[in-house]
Design an enzyme around this catalytic site. Structure first.
Site, PDB file in Angstrom:
ATOM      1  N   GLY A 181       0.839  -1.200   0.000  1.00 15.50           N
ATOM      2  CA  GLY A 181       0.000   0.000   0.000  1.00 15.50           C
ATOM      3  C   GLY A 181       0.872   1.246   0.000  1.00 15.50           C
ATOM      4  N   GLY A 183      -0.095   4.368   0.164  1.00 17.61           N
ATOM      5  CA  GLY A 183      -0.944   5.489   0.578  1.00 17.61           C
ATOM      6  C   GLY A 183      -0.326   6.205   1.769  1.00 17.61           C
ATOM      7  CB  VAL A 238       0.699  -9.071  -1.802  1.00 17.64           C
ATOM      8  CG1 VAL A 238       1.090 -10.369  -1.121  1.00 17.64           C
ATOM      9  CG2 VAL A 238       1.843  -8.082  -1.782  1.00 17.64           C
ATOM     10  CB  ALA A 270      -0.430   0.548   5.086  1.00 21.55           C
ATOM     11  N   GLY A 272      -5.666   0.631   3.575  1.00 24.88           N
ATOM     12  CA  GLY A 272      -6.902   1.352   3.861  1.00 24.88           C
ATOM     13  C   GLY A 272      -7.472   0.979   5.222  1.00 24.88           C
ATOM     14  CG  HIS A 445      12.183  37.868   2.442  1.00 23.30           C
ATOM     15  ND1 HIS A 445      12.082  36.933   1.437  1.00 23.30           N
ATOM     16  CD2 HIS A 445      13.473  38.305   2.418  1.00 23.30           C
ATOM     17  CE1 HIS A 445      13.254  36.817   0.814  1.00 23.30           C
ATOM     18  NE2 HIS A 445      14.111  37.633   1.403  1.00 23.30           N
TER      19      HIS A 445
HETATM   20  P1  NAD Z   1      -4.802   4.772   1.911  1.00 23.08           P
HETATM   21  O1  NAD Z   1      -6.136   4.674   1.321  1.00 23.08           O
HETATM   22  O2  NAD Z   1      -4.170   6.100   2.115  1.00 23.08           O
HETATM   23  O3  NAD Z   1      -3.767   3.953   1.012  1.00 23.08           O
HETATM   24  C1  NAD Z   1      -3.945   2.611   0.706  1.00 23.08           C
HETATM   25  C2  NAD Z   1      -3.129   2.319  -0.532  1.00 23.08           C
HETATM   26  O4  NAD Z   1      -3.099   0.925  -0.716  1.00 23.08           O
HETATM   27  C3  NAD Z   1      -3.723   2.934  -1.787  1.00 23.08           C
HETATM   28  O5  NAD Z   1      -2.687   3.582  -2.471  1.00 23.08           O
HETATM   29  C4  NAD Z   1      -4.269   1.728  -2.539  1.00 23.08           C
HETATM   30  O6  NAD Z   1      -4.246   1.901  -3.926  1.00 23.08           O
HETATM   31  C5  NAD Z   1      -3.330   0.640  -2.089  1.00 23.08           C
HETATM   32  N1  NAD Z   1      -3.857  -0.717  -2.119  1.00 23.08           N
HETATM   33  C6  NAD Z   1      -5.103  -1.145  -1.791  1.00 23.08           C
HETATM   34  N2  NAD Z   1      -5.175  -2.474  -1.884  1.00 23.08           N
HETATM   35  C7  NAD Z   1      -3.955  -2.906  -2.255  1.00 23.08           C
HETATM   36  C8  NAD Z   1      -3.403  -4.187  -2.473  1.00 23.08           C
HETATM   37  N3  NAD Z   1      -4.112  -5.285  -2.317  1.00 23.08           N
HETATM   38  N4  NAD Z   1      -2.107  -4.267  -2.852  1.00 23.08           N
HETATM   39  C9  NAD Z   1      -1.369  -3.130  -3.008  1.00 23.08           C
HETATM   40  N5  NAD Z   1      -1.839  -1.905  -2.788  1.00 23.08           N
HETATM   41  C10 NAD Z   1      -3.117  -1.795  -2.398  1.00 23.08           C
HETATM   42  O7  NAD Z   1      -4.869   3.923   3.256  1.00 23.08           O
HETATM   43  P2  NAD Z   1      -3.853   3.790   4.480  1.00 23.08           P
HETATM   44  O8  NAD Z   1      -2.483   4.247   4.107  1.00 23.08           O
HETATM   45  O9  NAD Z   1      -4.040   2.413   4.996  1.00 23.08           O
HETATM   46  O10 NAD Z   1      -4.440   4.815   5.511  1.00 23.08           O
HETATM   47  C11 NAD Z   1      -5.807   4.708   5.895  1.00 23.08           C
HETATM   48  C12 NAD Z   1      -6.400   6.051   6.150  1.00 23.08           C
HETATM   49  O11 NAD Z   1      -5.870   6.563   7.358  1.00 23.08           O
HETATM   50  C13 NAD Z   1      -6.040   7.092   5.098  1.00 23.08           C
HETATM   51  O12 NAD Z   1      -6.933   7.081   4.004  1.00 23.08           O
HETATM   52  C14 NAD Z   1      -6.141   8.350   5.869  1.00 23.08           C
HETATM   53  O13 NAD Z   1      -7.467   8.776   5.823  1.00 23.08           O
HETATM   54  C15 NAD Z   1      -5.777   7.951   7.273  1.00 23.08           C
HETATM   55  N6  NAD Z   1      -4.407   8.369   7.586  1.00 23.08           N
HETATM   56  C16 NAD Z   1      -4.124   9.692   7.553  1.00 23.08           C
HETATM   57  C17 NAD Z   1      -2.856  10.116   7.842  1.00 23.08           C
HETATM   58  C18 NAD Z   1      -2.558  11.578   7.802  1.00 23.08           C
HETATM   59  O14 NAD Z   1      -3.501  12.367   7.859  1.00 23.08           O
HETATM   60  N7  NAD Z   1      -1.300  11.984   7.687  1.00 23.08           N
HETATM   61  C19 NAD Z   1      -1.850   9.215   8.149  1.00 23.08           C
HETATM   62  C20 NAD Z   1      -2.170   7.874   8.176  1.00 23.08           C
HETATM   63  C21 NAD Z   1      -3.466   7.464   7.893  1.00 23.08           C
END
Ligand code: NAD
Length: 471
Positions: A181, A183, A238, A270, A272, A445
């Site tokens: 993931g 994300g 995966v 990670a 979602g 600045h």
């Molecule tokens: P995310 O939705 O940000 O990212 C998940 C990623 O995994 C995506 O890019 C998706 O395309 C990918 N993905 C999904 N299934 C997959 C698979 N089977 N194989 C490979 N890739 C796959 O989710 P997250 O990183 O788990 O975070 C969850 C939520 O928690 C976020 O959406 C956010 O709302 C919140 N969060 C926010 C922050 C912040 O504000 N800085 C930090 C951490 C988490």
């Protein structure tokens, strides 16, 4: 078994729930806050935002020390003292959750530690470790948040496969870490582990990191990750994981399938999060849950059961702490008699990678998808004196401007400290500021905040330090 009555009960003491409970107390509403943890804080404080930011701070220090050689200062390679690092991170969490506990007491919020079950639309039962309480309420706010989503193919019963909670415990620094993931969580924790010394590989299902964010904002992060990570496999998933000796062997599908069979010391999943809507007894109410598990609410965050409100990750995307806090406070205002609605023009998103990525309002991707005409003004940080002094020219600030009204409708920033800078963009959008307003606002600045003013200057093709034009 004790019994009590209260005006408001808030279920879940994360940033949504505790913000709601504290405001209710400030408004003179009798409030009970329920959570299984001993103090308010929720996922964000105990096993999310705060411990991850503590680790990312350490990662940044290590990274800067490495780069300092180019500035004429040479440090030895860092030696990690993992127990001390954990103690520091846990200390951050203790300090913050303890502080919230005190704030809660000072406000005379009744705190009920235990698991809540709904008995009927005006009664909650809280089961603690050694007692059960029945709480009768006029109103309830459900703020139970979300949890990591682990699809079947990634659900291997092994300590080697971690969700974000386990990864934040920092069990060790694995020699090879696979992050599934690309994300928010994958990139934040993946970069933290890479800085601590893991060889990190990121596998992402879509064709780019941080899907949803504009590509020009993601490029600097992707570039830096390319130097930090062992590999980034896009358009790959995966399909299977199995224990192989001391590690985990992965079978891949998609573009990087040829790398199947590689063994990793640990895997961080990670991909979602899912809402925690399986609240015991919810079926005794009229509350509706949609197909994705989100509780349905109206613009005031009221569910189909008039006495029950719901907020935060439980009710939908974006799953962000600050959105939850805002909704929680809004629900309390409504309970207190206000006609307020949840209608933000801009909810900021910040990914705390290095460089940070932040955006708010309309994104370029959304504008394109909706066929909405926008003018885009970009200011590259190579033209920012402050960015040069920091040796961080890998940044970009951009404005999306409505061509008719010249109002700012979207802001995106990538670069060191972008998460702090985006707040000005949120204010500009919420206040209906025009590009001219931002251009005419004197910025200090030399600071990175000037990049916002100068991107507004770019809109008029009048930037002092950059000869670019809006398009
Ligand atoms: P995310 O939705 O940000 O990212 C998940 C990623 O995994 C995506 O890019 C998706 O395309 C990918 N993905 C999904 N299934 C997959 C698979 N089977 N194989 C490979 N890739 C796959 O989710 P997250 O990183 O788990 O975070 C969850 C939520 O928690 C976020 O959406 C956010 O709302 C919140 N969060 C926010 C922050 C912040 O504000 N800085 C930090 C951490 C988490």
């Amino acid at each position: 078994m004790s019994e009590q009555s209260t005006d408001l009960v808030v279920v879940g003491a994360g940033p949504g729930g505790y913000a709601a409970a504290f405001l209710a107390a400030d408004l003179g509403i009798g409030v009970t806050l329920v959570d299984e943890a001993p103090n308010p804080g929720g996922v964000c404080l105990y096993r999310g935002c705060m411990p991850s930011k503590a680790l990312l701070h350490v990662a940044k220090v290590i990274d800067e020390a490495k780069h300092a050689e180019a500035w004429g200062v040479r440090f030895e390679d860092p030696t990690l003292d993992l127990p001390a690092l954990r103690t520091w991170k846990d200390g951050v969490v203790d300090r913050l959750t303890g502080g919230l506990g005190q704030l809660s007491k000072q406000r005379k919020v009744t705190y009920a530690q235990g698991r809540a079950a709904i008995a009927d639309p005006h009664t909650l039962v809280v089961r603690g470790t050694d007692e059960e309480q029945t709480i009768r309420f006029d109103h309830a706010i459900l703020a139970t948040g979300s949890r990591p989503s682990i699809p079947g193919a990634l659900a291997l019963d092994s300590d080697r496969v971690m969700d974000s909670t386990r990864a934040l415990e920092l069990p060790d620094v694995p020699a090879r870490l696979l992050v599934v993931g690309g994300g928010y969580i994958g990139l934040e924790l993946g970069t933290a582990y890479a800085a601590l010394g893991s060889r990190v590989t990121v596998v992402e299902m879509t064709d780019g990191l941080l899907p949803g964010a504009d590509r020009d904002l993601v490029t600097p992060v992707a570039k830096r990750l390319a130097t930090l990570a062992e590999a980034v496999w896009l358009e790959t998933t995966v399909a299977r994981m199995e224990i192989a000796g001391e590690g985990v062997a992965v079978t891949l599908e998609g573009k990087a399938a040829e790398h199947s069979g590689q063994v990793f010391d640990r895997v961080l999943v990670a991909v979602g999060r899912r809402p925690n809507s399986a609240i015991d007894g919810l079926e005794t109410t009229r509350v509706q849950v949609d197909a994705r598990g989100f509780v349905e609410v109206d613009a005031q965050r009221r569910t189909a059961e008039p006495s029950i409100f719901a907020i935060g990750d439980l009710v939908g995307e974006p799953m962000l702490a600050h959105k939850a806090s805002h909704e929680g406070r809004l629900a309390v205002e409504v309970i207190h008699g206000s006609k307020a609605l949840f209608e933000p023009l801009a909810i900021p998103a910040v990914v705390f990678t290095d460089p940070e990525v932040a955006w708010c309002g309309l994104t370029e991707t959304e504008a394109k998808a909706a066929g909405r005409p926008v003018k885009i003004a970009k200011f590259p940080w190579g033209a920012s004196g402050r960015a040069v002094t920091l040796d961080r020219i890998d940044g970009l600030t951009k404005l999306l401007v409505d061509p008719e009204s010249e109002q700012i409708i979207g802001v995106g920033v990538v670069g060191a400290g972008a998460g702090e800078l985006i707040a000005e963009g949120v204010l500009a959008i919420e206040m209906g500021a025009t590009a001219s307003d931002l251009k005419m606002t004197i910025h200090p600045h030399p600071t990175l905040s000037e990049t916002l003013m100068e991107s507004a200057e770019v809109f008029f093709a009048q930037s002092t330090h950059y000869r670019g034009k809006a398009r």
